[in-house]
Design a protein around this motif. Structure first.
Motif, PDB file in Angstrom:
ATOM      1  N   UNK A 161      69.470  37.237  90.748  1.00  0.00           N
ATOM      2  CA  UNK A 161      69.233  36.157  91.708  1.00  0.00           C
ATOM      3  C   UNK A 161      68.702  34.917  90.986  1.00  0.00           C
ATOM      4  N   UNK A 162      69.234  33.736  91.287  1.00  0.00           N
ATOM      5  CA  UNK A 162      68.669  32.515  90.693  1.00  0.00           C
ATOM      6  C   UNK A 162      67.175  32.418  90.969  1.00  0.00           C
ATOM      7  N   UNK A 163      66.405  32.012  89.963  1.00  0.00           N
ATOM      8  CA  UNK A 163      64.961  31.989  90.082  1.00  0.00           C
ATOM      9  C   UNK A 163      64.509  30.964  91.120  1.00  0.00           C
ATOM     10  N   UNK A 164      63.461  31.348  91.858  1.00  0.00           N
ATOM     11  CA  UNK A 164      62.909  30.494  92.901  1.00  0.00           C
ATOM     12  C   UNK A 164      61.559  29.925  92.474  1.00  0.00           C
ATOM     13  N   UNK A 165      60.676  30.785  91.955  1.00  0.00           N
ATOM     14  CA  UNK A 165      59.321  30.380  91.599  1.00  0.00           C
ATOM     15  C   UNK A 165      59.295  29.941  90.132  1.00  0.00           C
ATOM     16  N   UNK A 166      59.271  28.622  89.921  1.00  0.00           N
ATOM     17  CA  UNK A 166      59.235  28.084  88.572  1.00  0.00           C
ATOM     18  C   UNK A 166      57.848  27.590  88.194  1.00  0.00           C
ATOM     19  N   UNK A 167      56.980  27.440  89.188  1.00  0.00           N
ATOM     20  CA  UNK A 167      55.602  27.031  88.958  1.00  0.00           C
ATOM     21  C   UNK A 167      54.701  27.725  89.949  1.00  0.00           C
ATOM     22  N   UNK A 168      53.412  27.755  89.660  1.00  0.00           N
ATOM     23  CA  UNK A 168      52.490  28.523  90.507  1.00  0.00           C
ATOM     24  C   UNK A 168      51.514  27.660  91.292  1.00  0.00           C
TER      25      UNK A 168
ATOM     26  N   UNK B 204      69.268  34.193 100.435  1.00  0.00           N
ATOM     27  CA  UNK B 204      70.435  34.789  99.787  1.00  0.00           C
ATOM     28  C   UNK B 204      70.060  35.379  98.420  1.00  0.00           C
ATOM     29  N   UNK B 205      69.034  36.208  98.408  1.00  0.00           N
ATOM     30  CA  UNK B 205      68.550  36.822  97.179  1.00  0.00           C
ATOM     31  C   UNK B 205      68.727  38.341  97.251  1.00  0.00           C
ATOM     32  N   UNK B 206      68.544  38.967  96.115  1.00  0.00           N
ATOM     33  CA  UNK B 206      68.562  40.428  96.054  1.00  0.00           C
ATOM     34  C   UNK B 206      67.172  40.909  95.682  1.00  0.00           C
ATOM     35  N   UNK B 207      66.612  41.784  96.511  1.00  0.00           N
ATOM     36  CA  UNK B 207      65.267  42.296  96.269  1.00  0.00           C
ATOM     37  C   UNK B 207      65.270  43.218  95.059  1.00  0.00           C
ATOM     38  N   UNK B 208      64.209  43.131  94.241  1.00  0.00           N
ATOM     39  CA  UNK B 208      64.120  44.010  93.083  1.00  0.00           C
ATOM     40  C   UNK B 208      64.138  45.476  93.509  1.00  0.00           C
TER      41      UNK B 208
END
Length: 250
Positions: A154-161, A171-175
């Motif tokens: 899945x394309x990354x969503x969280x790039x910063x905190x 539209x993601x796939x759960x780990x």
């Protein structure tokens, strides 16, 4: 002869100016965070009857769930790609609100003591939020929590905190490490009584559900800081002085 002003009206503008000066000092940023999820329940059961007839299945039902936490009452450590805060265990001060809408009906809650945590992880590409405790609106025990961690495809969503941002999990796939992303429950407290339903004592009615892959949106909004309230009080003081001057000159 000019009429004498009562003591309180005479002092009101001065009090406002003093309080405004006290509060209009720089303050640390204060934030509340909201995690809104929506989708289809993979499993669910409405034992209480929050959304219709009691003892009804909720599996396959559409829902929208919103959880909001006052982050100023939580503490934690931001390290590297992890930023997690909590209230250090059940029963400690916290403040959470939430609402669950199913089939056009909404159940809301407000919790001021219980267990709470929230966080973002750029390392794991994950968002989490959980709040549980006694609902001050009806006395039920309520808990709602989500931990959404995407897999490597899945394309990354969280790039910063930083909490003060908007993140959308769609539209993601759960780990594979997690079998579901979201869970909710509401339970009527156990009250011993004579003649209560149930073969072996009182029943504890509950409503619960889980969702495997809901759409999720993390948002943050500021809580009014001391400086904001200070400016409002200062404004009240200025208005009071402006209204008092014509009276004194009459």
């Amino acid at each position: 002869m000019k009429p004498a002003l009562p003591v309180v009206p005479r002092l009101f503008p001065v009090i406002c100016l003093i309080l405004g000066a006290m509060f209009a000092l720089p303050g640390a940023a204060q934030t509340s965070a909201t995690l809104t999820t929506s989708g289809t329940m993979s499993l669910g059961y409405d034992g209480i009857g929050l959304f219709g007839a009691p003892d009804a299945s909720l599996s396959g039902t559409e829902f929208t769930l919103s959880i909001t936490l006052d982050l100023t009452r939580l503490s934690g450590t931001r390290t590297g790609g992890e930023n997690w805060v909590g209230n250090n265990g059940y029963g400690n001060p916290m403040f959470a609100t939430g609402a669950l809408t199913v089939a056009g009906r909404t159940y809301s809650w407000l919790i001021d003591s219980g267990s709470a945590y929230a966080g973002l992880s750029s390392n794991r590409d994950a968002v989490g939020m959980d709040a549980s405790g006694k609902n001050m609106l009806d006395g039920y025990n309520v808990g709602a929590g989500a931990f959404i961690q995407t897999d490597g495809t899945t394309p990354r969503v969280v790039l910063g905190t930083d909490f003060a941002q908007t993140l959308v999990f769609d539209d993601y796939t759960l780990t594979p490490l997690r079998d579901h992303a979201l869970a909710f429950y509401a339970t009527i407290p156990y009250i011993p009584c004579e003649g209560c339903p149930g073969a072996s004592g009182p029943e504890v009615f509950s409503t619960w559900f889980q969702a495997d892959n809901p759409r999720a949106v993390w948002t943050a909004s500021p809580v009014p800081e001391p400086a904001t309230w200070g400016m409002l009080v200062l404004g009240a003081g200025v208005v009071g002085l402006a209204r008092r001057r014509p009276f004194l000159n009459a």
